[in-house]
Design an enzyme around this catalytic site. Structure first.
Site, short mmCIF file in Angstrom:
data_model
loop_
_atom_site.label_atom_id
_atom_site.label_comp_id
_atom_site.label_asym_id
_atom_site.label_seq_id
_atom_site.Cartn_x
_atom_site.Cartn_y
_atom_site.Cartn_z
CG ASP A 92 27.31 70.63 51.13
OD1 ASP A 92 27.52 71.70 50.53
OD2 ASP A 92 27.38 69.51 50.57
CG HIS A 126 16.62 70.40 47.50
ND1 HIS A 126 17.18 69.30 46.90
CD2 HIS A 126 15.55 70.73 46.72
CE1 HIS A 126 16.48 68.98 45.81
NE2 HIS A 126 15.50 69.84 45.67
CB THR A 136 22.64 66.06 40.22
OG1 THR A 136 21.27 65.85 40.48
CG2 THR A 136 22.84 66.72 38.87
CG ASN A 142 26.57 62.14 37.78
OD1 ASN A 142 26.78 62.80 38.79
ND2 ASN A 142 25.64 61.21 37.73
CD GLU A 171 25.85 56.42 39.00
OE1 GLU A 171 26.32 55.30 39.18
OE2 GLU A 171 25.10 56.98 39.82
#
Ligand code: NAD
Length: 229
Positions: free
Chosen positions: A92, A107, A174, A199, A201
């Site tokens: 994006d 990417h 990430t 993050n 988690e």
């Protein structure tokens, strides 16, 4: 001058309404990741892959940046005393929309296509059909300019140079599953950087982070960057 390396992933754009891979059980916007984001999937069914990115393109273009994207662009603007190197795994364009000027899309980007015959890269306006001719050589062999699983990410030489020289390494949103990006923290730490993870988690590669800040990036990242010295 201190060098700050920032790596962002799908999680930074989650609060802008874009789904991540991990949040949706290996699906990306209801498609199987192997079908639409692997080189094997593209070779098997390029029509489906183009249909997927044609569907995704307007969705990504409509999305708006959130406080975490703005925190990074403010940081870049207000800290000329630091070298900030921003790498994203996202296709994006939310960092650009937030005002970041120099974003390394390792990417690829949703708004570009590449001709597999002559390597010409060009901006995509609207839908792309895999049988459309390349504007440069005329071959009918176009691919979204997006790195699929099974392909080498872009800008790796530049990225490795920056990792070796960075003082602070910050990863945001990430999961630490997708390589080579998941290995960047290890390289930065090896060269002596302080390493931070923001993050929701703990990540698969959390062992290499000196500090883990758990929560929504829009809430945790702005204060951290304001106070980074
Ligand atoms: P991922 O989907 O593997 O992991 C996302 C991580 O972000 C998860 O660990 C999750 O806990 C965390 N997260 C979710 N919401 C968050 C929030 N509000 N704040 C902080 N963290 C949050 O993503 P990845 O590691 O970037 O790797 C997957 C690949 O998916 C990348 O290669 C990327 O190209 C691609 N992808 C890109 C987009 C995009 O461009 N927006 C979207 C989906 C997938």
């Amino acid at each position: 001058m201190k060098n700050i390396f920032i790596l962002t992933g799908a999680g930074i754009s989650a609060e802008s309404g874009l789904k991540t891979f991990r949040d949706s059980d290996g699906l990306w916007e209801n498609y199987r990741v192997e079908d639409v984001a692997s080189i094997e999937g593209f070779e098997k069914n390029p029509k489906l892959v183009h249909e997927f990115y044609n569907m995704l393109r307007p969705m990504l273009e409509k999305a708006e940046p959130n406080a975490a994207h703005f925190a990074i662009s403010d940081f870049e603007r207000h800290r000329p005393d630091l070298n900030v190197f921003l790498v994203t795994q996202n296709v994006d364009l939310l960092h650009e929309k937030a005002g970041s000027k120099n974003v390394w899309h390792m990417h690829g980007r949703i708004d570009e296509c590449v001709c597999l015959k002559c390597s010409h890269i060009f901006k995509t306006l609207g839908d792309v059909d895999f049988q459309m001719p390349c504007p440069k050589c005329g071959a009918k062999n176009l691919k979204p300019n997006i790195i699929f699983f099974g392909e080498m990410p872009m800008f790796m030489e530049k990225i490795n140079q920056q990792l070796a020289g960075c003082d602070v390494f910050v990863a945001v949103g990430t999961s630490g599953v997708v390589y080579p990006a998941a290995g960047f923290v290890q390289v930065a730490k090896y060269y002596g950087a302080k390493t931070y993870l923001f993050n929701l988690e703990s990540a698969r590669n959390n062992f290499y982070f000196d500090h883990q800040i758990t929560g929504k990036a829009s809430e945790t990242l702005p204060d951290f960057l304001k106070n980074l010295s």
